[in-house]
Design a protein around this motif. Structure first.
Motif, PDB file in Angstrom:
ATOM      1  N   ASN A  15       0.651  -0.979   0.011  1.00  0.00           N
ATOM      2  CA  ASN A  15      -0.127  -0.077  -0.174  1.00  0.00           C
ATOM      3  C   ASN A  15       1.133   1.146   0.551  1.00  0.00           C
ATOM      4  OD1 ASN A  15      -1.525  -2.648   0.955  1.00  0.00           O
ATOM      5  ND2 ASN A  15      -3.349  -1.187   0.832  1.00  0.00           N
ATOM      6  N   ASN A  64       4.326   7.096   2.197  1.00  0.00           N
ATOM      7  CA  ASN A  64       3.451   6.124   3.196  1.00  0.00           C
ATOM      8  C   ASN A  64       3.428   4.672   2.702  1.00  0.00           C
ATOM      9  OD1 ASN A  64       2.493   7.793   5.309  1.00  0.00           O
ATOM     10  ND2 ASN A  64       1.788   9.466   3.588  1.00  0.00           N
ATOM     11  N   TYR A  77       2.577   0.859   4.279  1.00  0.00           N
ATOM     12  CA  TYR A  77       1.774  -0.454   4.857  1.00  0.00           C
ATOM     13  C   TYR A  77       2.948  -1.770   5.362  1.00  0.00           C
ATOM     14  CZ  TYR A  77      -2.286   1.441   5.920  1.00  0.00           C
ATOM     15  OH  TYR A  77      -3.726   2.577   6.185  1.00  0.00           O
ATOM     16  N   PHE A  87       2.579  -5.535  12.919  1.00  0.00           N
ATOM     17  CA  PHE A  87       2.128  -4.399  11.511  1.00  0.00           C
ATOM     18  C   PHE A  87       2.343  -3.186  11.939  1.00  0.00           C
ATOM     19  CE2 PHE A  87      -0.756  -1.737   9.656  1.00  0.00           C
ATOM     20  CZ  PHE A  87      -0.657  -2.534   8.020  1.00  0.00           C
ATOM     21  N   GLU A 109       3.401   0.819  10.186  1.00  0.00           N
ATOM     22  CA  GLU A 109       2.367   1.635   9.477  1.00  0.00           C
ATOM     23  C   GLU A 109       4.264   2.512   9.078  1.00  0.00           C
ATOM     24  OE1 GLU A 109       0.068   3.270  11.507  1.00  0.00           O
ATOM     25  OE2 GLU A 109      -1.504   2.644  10.996  1.00  0.00           O
ATOM     26  N   TYR A 110       4.825   3.160   7.522  1.00  0.00           N
ATOM     27  CA  TYR A 110       5.907   3.638   7.608  1.00  0.00           C
ATOM     28  C   TYR A 110       5.386   4.862   7.129  1.00  0.00           C
ATOM     29  CZ  TYR A 110       8.214  -1.170   7.184  1.00  0.00           C
ATOM     30  OH  TYR A 110       9.074  -1.846   7.777  1.00  0.00           O
TER      31      TYR A 110
END
Length: 135
Positions: free
Chosen positions: A75, A90, A92, A108, A110-111
């Protein structure tokens, strides 16, 4: 869609793939080369890491750890104000641990990457990793 060319968009996707391979194979020098000098990697609750020395040190830490992580970024989304010189990305990430049998989903994340084009190559100027379900 952002104002970034397809050529630069592809180069950014390649950067993210290269990032994951270097992290997962503990190639600290190559991983650090993806960052501009003095770039920060934030990953709360861990201490911030500053490139290049902190990135290399982090790779050594991961190699000595009990985990055998594999990072998969999905994503991938470039912010609309991104252009052919600066981009905010951004993504995932699913981090699996192959030290367990069978391999298990470990995290999990988020970047958020702030990227700049430097000497014709995309580099990470700042990275934030958020693990909403803990580290």
């Amino acid at each position: 869609m952002s104002g970034i060319s397809l050529e630069n968009r592809l180069a950014i996707y390649e950067l993210l793939a290269e990032y994951s391979h270097h992290v997962d194979n503990y190639r600290g020098e190559e991983w650090a080369a993806l960052f501009v000098e003095g770039a920060r990697l934030e990953c709360a609750p861990l201490e911030d890491v500053v490139a290049p020395e902190g990135i290399i040190k982090q790779a050594r830490f991961l190699q000595r750890s009990r985990w055998e992580y594999r990072h998969s970024m999905t994503n991938v989304y470039l912010e609309p104000d991104s252009d052919d010189e600066r981009a905010t990305v951004n993504a995932y990430g699913l981090v699996t641990d192959w030290a367990t049998k069978p391999a298990t989903a470990a995290l999990f994340v988020e970047y958020r990457f702030d990227l700049v084009k430097q000497d014709g190559r995309w580099k990470i100027a700042h990275e934030r990793v958020h693990a909403p379900y803990g580290l």
